[in-house]
Design a protein around this motif. Sequence first.
Motif, PDB file in Angstrom:
ATOM      1  N   CYS A 280       0.829  -1.197   0.000  1.00  0.00           N
ATOM      2  CA  CYS A 280       0.000   0.000   0.000  1.00  0.00           C
ATOM      3  C   CYS A 280       0.868   1.253   0.000  1.00  0.00           C
ATOM      4  O   CYS A 280       0.537   2.256  -0.612  1.00  0.00           O
ATOM      5  CB  CYS A 280      -0.884   0.043   1.245  1.00  0.00           C
ATOM      6  SG  CYS A 280      -2.227  -1.153   1.181  1.00  0.00           S
ATOM      7  N   SER A 281       1.997   1.165   0.719  1.00  0.00           N
ATOM      8  CA  SER A 281       2.818   2.356   0.895  1.00  0.00           C
ATOM      9  C   SER A 281       3.289   2.946  -0.423  1.00  0.00           C
ATOM     10  O   SER A 281       3.502   4.147  -0.528  1.00  0.00           O
ATOM     11  CB  SER A 281       4.020   2.037   1.788  1.00  0.00           C
ATOM     12  OG  SER A 281       4.627   0.824   1.362  1.00  0.00           O
ATOM     13  N   ASP A 282       3.458   2.090  -1.445  1.00  0.00           N
ATOM     14  CA  ASP A 282       3.835   2.686  -2.719  1.00  0.00           C
ATOM     15  C   ASP A 282       2.716   2.551  -3.768  1.00  0.00           C
ATOM     16  O   ASP A 282       2.973   2.466  -4.963  1.00  0.00           O
ATOM     17  CB  ASP A 282       5.160   2.129  -3.242  1.00  0.00           C
ATOM     18  CG  ASP A 282       5.160   0.616  -3.247  1.00  0.00           C
ATOM     19  OD1 ASP A 282       6.053   0.037  -2.621  1.00  0.00           O
ATOM     20  OD2 ASP A 282       4.264   0.025  -3.878  1.00  0.00           O
ATOM     21  N   CYS A 283       1.470   2.549  -3.252  1.00  0.00           N
ATOM     22  CA  CYS A 283       0.319   2.460  -4.153  1.00  0.00           C
ATOM     23  C   CYS A 283       0.050   3.819  -4.783  1.00  0.00           C
ATOM     24  O   CYS A 283       0.170   4.866  -4.131  1.00  0.00           O
ATOM     25  CB  CYS A 283      -0.915   2.017  -3.366  1.00  0.00           C
ATOM     26  SG  CYS A 283      -2.438   2.047  -4.313  1.00  0.00           S
ATOM     27  N   ALA A 284      -0.324   3.794  -6.045  1.00  0.00           N
ATOM     28  CA  ALA A 284      -0.546   5.035  -6.789  1.00  0.00           C
ATOM     29  C   ALA A 284      -1.653   5.899  -6.182  1.00  0.00           C
ATOM     30  O   ALA A 284      -1.610   7.125  -6.277  1.00  0.00           O
ATOM     31  CB  ALA A 284      -0.881   4.718  -8.248  1.00  0.00           C
ATOM     32  N   VAL A 285      -2.652   5.258  -5.588  1.00  0.00           N
ATOM     33  CA  VAL A 285      -3.783   6.036  -5.089  1.00  0.00           C
ATOM     34  C   VAL A 285      -3.735   6.226  -3.564  1.00  0.00           C
ATOM     35  O   VAL A 285      -4.695   6.685  -2.959  1.00  0.00           O
ATOM     36  CB  VAL A 285      -5.136   5.401  -5.501  1.00  0.00           C
ATOM     37  CG1 VAL A 285      -5.245   5.313  -7.010  1.00  0.00           C
ATOM     38  CG2 VAL A 285      -5.338   4.052  -4.862  1.00  0.00           C
ATOM     39  N   ARG A 286      -2.601   5.849  -2.999  1.00  0.00           N
ATOM     40  CA  ARG A 286      -2.389   5.950  -1.547  1.00  0.00           C
ATOM     41  C   ARG A 286      -2.979   7.224  -0.917  1.00  0.00           C
ATOM     42  O   ARG A 286      -3.608   7.175   0.131  1.00  0.00           O
ATOM     43  CB  ARG A 286      -0.877   5.879  -1.284  1.00  0.00           C
ATOM     44  CG  ARG A 286      -0.406   6.293   0.093  1.00  0.00           C
ATOM     45  CD  ARG A 286      -0.654   5.190   1.094  1.00  0.00           C
ATOM     46  NE  ARG A 286      -0.242   5.585   2.444  1.00  0.00           N
ATOM     47  CZ  ARG A 286      -1.049   6.123   3.337  1.00  0.00           C
ATOM     48  NH1 ARG A 286      -2.310   6.335   3.027  1.00  0.00           N
ATOM     49  NH2 ARG A 286      -0.616   6.421   4.536  1.00  0.00           N
TER      50      ARG A 286
ATOM     51  N   ARG B 159     -15.361   7.643   8.078  1.00  0.00           N
ATOM     52  CA  ARG B 159     -15.524   9.058   7.753  1.00  0.00           C
ATOM     53  C   ARG B 159     -15.041   9.345   6.335  1.00  0.00           C
ATOM     54  O   ARG B 159     -15.671  10.083   5.587  1.00  0.00           O
ATOM     55  CB  ARG B 159     -14.746   9.926   8.757  1.00  0.00           C
ATOM     56  CG  ARG B 159     -15.378  11.291   8.980  1.00  0.00           C
ATOM     57  CD  ARG B 159     -14.752  12.014  10.163  1.00  0.00           C
ATOM     58  NE  ARG B 159     -14.864  11.234  11.385  1.00  0.00           N
ATOM     59  CZ  ARG B 159     -13.848  10.931  12.195  1.00  0.00           C
ATOM     60  NH1 ARG B 159     -12.640  11.360  11.946  1.00  0.00           N
ATOM     61  NH2 ARG B 159     -14.072  10.193  13.269  1.00  0.00           N
ATOM     62  N   ARG B 160     -13.948   8.708   5.963  1.00  0.00           N
ATOM     63  CA  ARG B 160     -13.409   8.889   4.605  1.00  0.00           C
ATOM     64  C   ARG B 160     -14.391   8.342   3.568  1.00  0.00           C
ATOM     65  O   ARG B 160     -14.635   8.970   2.542  1.00  0.00           O
ATOM     66  CB  ARG B 160     -12.062   8.174   4.505  1.00  0.00           C
ATOM     67  CG  ARG B 160     -11.395   8.266   3.154  1.00  0.00           C
ATOM     68  CD  ARG B 160     -10.889   9.671   2.872  1.00  0.00           C
ATOM     69  NE  ARG B 160     -10.371   9.769   1.508  1.00  0.00           N
ATOM     70  CZ  ARG B 160     -10.628  10.780   0.698  1.00  0.00           C
ATOM     71  NH1 ARG B 160     -11.366  11.798   1.092  1.00  0.00           N
ATOM     72  NH2 ARG B 160     -10.121  10.791  -0.518  1.00  0.00           N
TER      73      ARG B 160
ATOM     74  N   CYS C 182      -7.950   4.787   1.510  1.00  0.00           N
ATOM     75  CA  CYS C 182      -6.790   4.460   2.338  1.00  0.00           C
ATOM     76  C   CYS C 182      -6.079   5.692   2.878  1.00  0.00           C
ATOM     77  O   CYS C 182      -5.263   5.594   3.802  1.00  0.00           O
ATOM     78  CB  CYS C 182      -5.802   3.627   1.544  1.00  0.00           C
ATOM     79  SG  CYS C 182      -6.450   2.955   0.025  1.00  0.00           S
ATOM     80  N   SER C 183      -6.347   6.852   2.310  1.00  0.00           N
ATOM     81  CA  SER C 183      -5.655   8.057   2.768  1.00  0.00           C
ATOM     82  C   SER C 183      -5.981   8.367   4.226  1.00  0.00           C
ATOM     83  O   SER C 183      -5.319   9.169   4.863  1.00  0.00           O
ATOM     84  CB  SER C 183      -6.030   9.254   1.895  1.00  0.00           C
ATOM     85  OG  SER C 183      -7.374   9.609   2.106  1.00  0.00           O
ATOM     86  N   SER C 184      -7.030   7.718   4.742  1.00  0.00           N
ATOM     87  CA  SER C 184      -7.422   7.986   6.129  1.00  0.00           C
ATOM     88  C   SER C 184      -6.651   7.119   7.127  1.00  0.00           C
ATOM     89  O   SER C 184      -6.818   7.264   8.331  1.00  0.00           O
ATOM     90  CB  SER C 184      -8.923   7.741   6.287  1.00  0.00           C
ATOM     91  OG  SER C 184      -9.227   6.396   5.978  1.00  0.00           O
ATOM     92  N   LEU C 185      -5.840   6.216   6.589  1.00  0.00           N
ATOM     93  CA  LEU C 185      -5.148   5.281   7.495  1.00  0.00           C
ATOM     94  C   LEU C 185      -3.701   5.701   7.731  1.00  0.00           C
ATOM     95  O   LEU C 185      -3.031   6.191   6.820  1.00  0.00           O
ATOM     96  CB  LEU C 185      -5.170   3.871   6.888  1.00  0.00           C
ATOM     97  CG  LEU C 185      -6.565   3.302   6.603  1.00  0.00           C
ATOM     98  CD1 LEU C 185      -6.459   1.991   5.838  1.00  0.00           C
ATOM     99  CD2 LEU C 185      -7.330   3.112   7.913  1.00  0.00           C
ATOM    100  N   ASN C 186      -3.216   5.475   8.947  1.00  0.00           N
ATOM    101  CA  ASN C 186      -1.808   5.777   9.224  1.00  0.00           C
ATOM    102  C   ASN C 186      -0.935   4.575   8.841  1.00  0.00           C
ATOM    103  O   ASN C 186      -1.452   3.523   8.445  1.00  0.00           O
ATOM    104  CB  ASN C 186      -1.614   6.167  10.697  1.00  0.00           C
ATOM    105  CG  ASN C 186      -1.981   5.035  11.635  1.00  0.00           C
ATOM    106  OD1 ASN C 186      -1.760   3.864  11.319  1.00  0.00           O
ATOM    107  ND2 ASN C 186      -2.540   5.373  12.777  1.00  0.00           N
ATOM    108  N   ALA C 187       0.362   4.741   8.963  1.00  0.00           N
ATOM    109  CA  ALA C 187       1.290   3.717   8.482  1.00  0.00           C
ATOM    110  C   ALA C 187       1.039   2.345   9.100  1.00  0.00           C
ATOM    111  O   ALA C 187       1.055   1.325   8.406  1.00  0.00           O
ATOM    112  CB  ALA C 187       2.733   4.163   8.736  1.00  0.00           C
TER     113      ALA C 187
END
Lengths: 237, 237
Positions: free
Chosen positions: B15-21, B133-134, B26-31
């Motif tokens: 996920c960390s290098d996903c284009a839509v990260r 929420r996201r 997923c932008s609502s999730l931390n590492a």
Amino acid sequence: MKPSVVTIEPNGHFCSDCAVRTSAVCSSLNAAELREFEHLGRRVHFSSGETVFSEEDITTSFCNVLEGVMRLYKLLPDGRRQIVGFALPGDFLGMNLSGRHNFSADAIGAVTVCQFAKAPFGRFIEERPQLLRRINELAIRELSQARDHMVLLGRRSADEKVAAFLLGWRERLLALKGASDTVPLPMSRQDIADYLGLTIETVSRTFTKLERHGVIAIIHGGISLLDPARVEALAAA
Amino acid sequence: MKPSVVTIEPNGHFCSDCAVRTSAVCSSLNAAELREFEHLGRRVHFSSGETVFSEEDITTSFCNVLEGVMRLYKLLPDGRRQIVGFALPGDFLGMNLSGRHNFSADAIGAVTVCQFAKAPFGRFIEERPQLLRRINELAIRELSQARDHMVLLGRRSADEKVAAFLLGWRERLLALKGASDTVPLPMSRQDIADYLGLTIETVSRTFTKLERHGVIAIIHGGISLLDPARVEALAAA
DNA sequence: AAACGCGATTGACCCAGATCAATCCTGGCG
DNA sequence: CGCCAGGATTGATCTGGGTCAATCGCGTTT
């Protein structure tokens, strides 16, 4: 649209005996939460034709429709209007990302809403994921309806639009007033036209045609479905 | 719509290098959450024309578009089609209340999605209100777009529809590919027609007319906005 | 009870966009 | 290289629904 006399109830009502208790956003709250929630909302009345909020207004509050019907619409710069929906008791209004309303809303007949100031409501949600989940459910339901309406607007004939509207409206009233083949239509012909992407003349002519064919009867303040099956066939669902 | 060869990636991506990260749910999730989340999704490829899911299918999974374009549409019993939207990378599909999809989706060109089985995804959300929420944000954004599209379908002329489509599509690509007056149109003329509530002939004629007037240039696989200001004026936003 | 106002209906006519029917590319393939 | 198929374009014609213009019905005002 006359200079409004908005009445704000001075003293609280009780959520526990609220008409929309079981269908609105509040249905996700338990008795204890509800007592807390009670302090956030205040009942506001609008009389026929008054604007509850306008597109592009900054959103300062959310509201729950308690009584009455509202038309939700967008205007083009030249005045063309598209009604994007009718709000009924139980509907929740005011969600948006931009901080501004993305449509206007006004009362069709007398309307009562339960209004929540944005900030305290936002804080209350923060700690109640189940309320957020309920709001999400309502948003998803509306999204599904919006897509159905796109099909109607883009791909259906005038006859189909009118038939589908009558059935859809009856369906929405079912939960509120119980089943009936007599469908009250509180909105004007112009409202119906602007909802269906037609002109007032076409709506009127289509009603008359359906009546001539014995499918409906036009009564004062609404219509009666004489042959619901035939209306369904027309709607080509 | 040919017999599909769906390719499922056997081993995980990150996920960390996903284009839509940064843009997707997923932008609502931390590492830390992301590392857990990683195990839930699996990349699935679809080739051009394949159906990703159909209306009325039981929803067994949600998905995040990673690459490519999909058309989202509803069909009437007699075959009339209304495209309710195009999905691009970052879009999240599968939300519904009924447990069934309320539209069909197929790939326009090669598509990659990140697919989540319904149950584990549901469980994961349960404990992450910020993910909910996201998702709610995305739903509200779509709802707003849906209302805009209703106005287009119900109240705009063919010229306005086409102009508004070109601008809207350019706008959506802006976030993905950067600003440009050259707008790739991966979908067919029929797709555009079914999105705008027009026929293929009207879309084609309108493009030709705009080209004759020097407003756009029709190029291979898309169009070029020669006079964006004039297109905006035509769209009557 | 006459006059008014406003929404709804009806009629006559018109036109934007649909329909029907050829071509016209253009890219893939034998 | 020529042929073929499928999408796109273009042209001719038609029509559903829009536009324009009365008229109607009815509740309200004076």
